[in-house]
Design an enzyme around this catalytic site. Sequence first.
Site, PDB file in Angstrom:
ATOM      1  N   ASP A  67      20.920 -89.553  26.094  1.00 43.18           N
ATOM      2  CA  ASP A  67      20.939 -88.966  24.758  1.00 43.18           C
ATOM      3  C   ASP A  67      21.877 -89.694  23.800  1.00 43.18           C
ATOM      4  O   ASP A  67      22.683 -90.533  24.210  1.00 43.18           O
ATOM      5  CB  ASP A  67      21.309 -87.471  24.839  1.00 43.18           C
ATOM      6  CG  ASP A  67      22.346 -87.159  25.919  1.00 43.18           C
ATOM      7  OD1 ASP A  67      23.140 -88.055  26.266  1.00 43.18           O
ATOM      8  OD2 ASP A  67      22.361 -86.038  26.423  1.00 43.18           O
ATOM      9  N   ASP A 136      26.059 -74.112  29.935  1.00 39.98           N
ATOM     10  CA  ASP A 136      24.936 -73.172  29.789  1.00 39.98           C
ATOM     11  C   ASP A 136      23.728 -73.622  30.621  1.00 39.98           C
ATOM     12  O   ASP A 136      22.634 -73.109  30.463  1.00 39.98           O
ATOM     13  CB  ASP A 136      24.549 -73.040  28.304  1.00 39.98           C
ATOM     14  CG  ASP A 136      24.157 -74.377  27.676  1.00 39.98           C
ATOM     15  OD1 ASP A 136      24.158 -75.411  28.389  1.00 39.98           O
ATOM     16  OD2 ASP A 136      23.843 -74.397  26.471  1.00 39.98           O
ATOM     17  N   HIS A 138      22.482 -76.750  30.589  1.00 39.20           N
ATOM     18  CA  HIS A 138      21.688 -77.832  30.010  1.00 39.20           C
ATOM     19  C   HIS A 138      21.847 -79.127  30.816  1.00 39.20           C
ATOM     20  O   HIS A 138      22.893 -79.368  31.429  1.00 39.20           O
ATOM     21  CB  HIS A 138      22.001 -78.054  28.517  1.00 39.20           C
ATOM     22  CG  HIS A 138      23.334 -78.628  28.198  1.00 39.20           C
ATOM     23  ND1 HIS A 138      24.249 -78.019  27.361  1.00 39.20           N
ATOM     24  CD2 HIS A 138      23.926 -79.784  28.580  1.00 39.20           C
ATOM     25  CE1 HIS A 138      25.314 -78.774  27.248  1.00 39.20           C
ATOM     26  NE2 HIS A 138      25.160 -79.853  27.977  1.00 39.20           N
ATOM     27  N   GLU A 143      18.492 -77.590  26.011  1.00 36.26           N
ATOM     28  CA  GLU A 143      19.236 -76.331  25.980  1.00 36.26           C
ATOM     29  C   GLU A 143      18.381 -75.195  26.557  1.00 36.26           C
ATOM     30  O   GLU A 143      17.152 -75.333  26.675  1.00 36.26           O
ATOM     31  CB  GLU A 143      19.623 -76.015  24.533  1.00 36.26           C
ATOM     32  CG  GLU A 143      20.525 -77.072  23.881  1.00 36.26           C
ATOM     33  CD  GLU A 143      21.978 -76.969  24.313  1.00 36.26           C
ATOM     34  OE1 GLU A 143      22.289 -76.285  25.310  1.00 36.26           O
ATOM     35  OE2 GLU A 143      22.825 -77.606  23.639  1.00 36.26           O
TER      36      GLU A 143
END
Length: 241
Positions: A67, A136, A138, A143
């Site tokens: 990313d 979380d 990810h 997400e």
Amino acid sequence: MHLIICESQAAQAKACAAIIAAQVLQKPSSVLGLATGDTPKAIYRELIALRQGGVLDFSQVRSFNLDEYVGLAPTHPQSYCFFMWEQFFASMGMRPEQVRVPSGIAADLEAECQQYEKDIAAAGGIDLQLLGLGHDGHIAFNEPGESFEKCTHVAALTEQTIQANSRNFGPDETVPQTALSMGIGSIMRARRIVLSAYGKAKAEIVAKAFLGPVTPWVPASILQFHPDCTIVLDAEAASAL
Ligand code: F6R
């Protein structure tokens, strides 16, 4: 899924580096999927030490990063491209043509995403993908709630992720709210996956992702269905298993 639990964080980083080193020793022209963040730093240091010791040669390796922040040029100190050159590529003697990080400043971001997938395919696909794990659940910037099929795309970051990333930005700097990210679809196509996590703060999400149900609300849980995925933890990250 294979699970490796190491006593310390140092041993955990060594174990991840050993898997990557073995991959490159077996296939010197390996295509690696690489990550940024805190998690891979110690792994990269181990690989650099192996290269300095004459054990490892990355001259034929190709790499694709997971990313990049939208709006940050490769020369921006908080960009993932900058991070990779500083933490890894330069010390591994890698040349610009060996490495690919999505361009967060491409004029047409959608076209860049499509080109990224084409470049991965043209390189023969990813042999080994290294992943970290977000609090979380990810992986890359996929997400909770994101479709499992997506390929490289423009991703909106959640408040929790923006908050977590803000630690690397100065008080006057704006933390990017979007990123280009490989999708779960792109990640699941990698032939092998190594997910690395250490520390108490990751214990709860590790248990949820790898012992809980497979659900888009915990993106990493999909790795339970990957045919060759190794989860490498230290004792703290494994403490809720
Ligand atoms: C980084 C990435 C992210 C991180 C994750 C964990 O390229 O894709 O998914 O792996 O946010 O970050 P750290 O390692 O800083 O805890």
